[in-house]
Design a protein around this motif. Structure first.
Motif, PDB file in Angstrom:
ATOM      1  N   PHE A  41      -5.055   0.160  -7.018  1.00 43.23           N
ATOM      2  CA  PHE A  41      -5.333   0.194  -5.582  1.00 43.23           C
ATOM      3  C   PHE A  41      -6.113  -1.057  -5.192  1.00 43.23           C
ATOM      4  N   SER A  63      -5.755  -1.080   1.142  1.00 44.67           N
ATOM      5  CA  SER A  63      -4.871   0.028   1.522  1.00 44.67           C
ATOM      6  C   SER A  63      -3.561   0.020   0.726  1.00 44.67           C
ATOM      7  N   GLU A  64      -3.396  -0.985  -0.142  1.00 47.35           N
ATOM      8  CA  GLU A  64      -2.164  -1.116  -0.924  1.00 47.35           C
ATOM      9  C   GLU A  64      -2.323  -0.450  -2.291  1.00 47.35           C
ATOM     10  N   SER A  65      -1.228   0.077  -2.822  1.00 44.70           N
ATOM     11  CA  SER A  65      -1.241   0.667  -4.164  1.00 44.70           C
ATOM     12  C   SER A  65       0.072   0.358  -4.872  1.00 44.70           C
ATOM     13  N   LYS A  66       0.020   0.331  -6.188  1.00 44.72           N
ATOM     14  CA  LYS A  66       1.216   0.009  -6.971  1.00 44.72           C
ATOM     15  C   LYS A  66       1.119   0.680  -8.329  1.00 44.72           C
ATOM     16  N   SER A 122      -3.041 -10.728  -6.936  1.00 46.32           N
ATOM     17  CA  SER A 122      -1.740 -10.120  -7.207  1.00 46.32           C
ATOM     18  C   SER A 122      -1.607  -9.795  -8.702  1.00 46.32           C
TER      19      SER A 122
END
Length: 257
Positions: free
Chosen positions: A54, A57-60, A109
């Protein structure tokens, strides 16, 4: 959860800043927080459950082996046990010159390492089959050593980076460039291409890390003392910068330790 930091030999230290091993035999879910530290790295983990990163607000959902770049935003990794999670911090130029991943493109990233690159390495699979964090750490370090066999650091830029580390980020870019016979503009351009950050950004992060170490140490130390010891001009400056990296004020952060 157990956290350990294996020792490195002299050869490994030419490519690697440090190694951290996180492991758990329980089925408990953990959230591992990570903050800007000035170093990209490579991770090898194993868990029967998905592992999610996380950032804001992004998650992967991540694959078992991935490379991460310089980070400015705080990162949280959600992982459920049993698991092992090995993180190898690399000197920045190692990423681009040995793994072929542009360091500037990797900032904030992650980059997945294809299974074709590591699945046939016996120690990787053995670590998974035997659920061995020790084998996992050895496998990942050896992978980097093999990839970096021909790596040679830029002597000037590496010296600049080491000086910033030795001074815990309390240094002036102008003095640094003059000492190494470069203009500030040239040093900034070359350093950013080499490290993924400008000298000022790198210094700021290293100074923040020094303050984080102080904050995690003596629980009775005053924030003012930590601020001055870490090279901040005043407490408010320290608080602003600390919050920019952690999204929390120092005293709130310490309450949760």
């Amino acid at each position: 959860m157990k956290v350990s930091q294996p020792n490195l030999n002299s050869k490994e230290k030419t490519l690697i800043q440090s190694v951290y091993v996180f492991e758990s035999d329980s089925k408990e879910e953990y959230n591992l927080p990570f903050y800007a530290d000035g170093f990209p790295g490579i991770v090898f983990f194993h868990s029967e459950n998905p592992v999610t990163v996380f950032v804001g607000s992004e998650s992967k959902v991540m694959d078992p082996v991935f490379v991460y770049g310089q980070t400015i935003e705080p990162i949280r990794i959600q992982i459920e046990g049993p698991f092992f999670f090995v993180m190898v911090q690399l000197f920045p130029a190692v990423v681009e010159e040995t793994l072929g991943i542009p360091i500037l493109e990797l900032t904030n990233s992650c980059w997945t390492i294809s299974p074709a690159e590591w699945v046939n390495e016996p120690n990787f699979q053995s670590a998974i089959d035997r659920f061995s964090p020790t084998l996992a750490s050895s496998a990942l370090v050896e992978y980097i050593i093999q990839k970096g066999e021909r790596f040679r650091p830029d002597p000037v830029l590496h010296a600049c980076m080491e000086e910033i580390l030795d001074l815990k980020g309390i240094c002036e870019v102008g003095k640094l460039s003059k000492k190494h016979g470069l203009s500030e503009r040239t040093l900034q351009r070359r350093f950013q291409n080499y490290v993924g950050l400008t000298p000022k950004q790198f210094s700021t992060i290293i100074r923040f890390q020094a303050s984080l170490l102080e904050l995690n140490g003596d629980q009775n130390s005053k924030l003012t003392d930590i601020a001055y010891a870490s090279g901040y001009s005043d407490q408010s400056h320290f608080i602003r910068q600390f919050k920019s990296f952690t999204k929390q004020k120092p005293f709130r952060f310490r309450e949760k330790i």
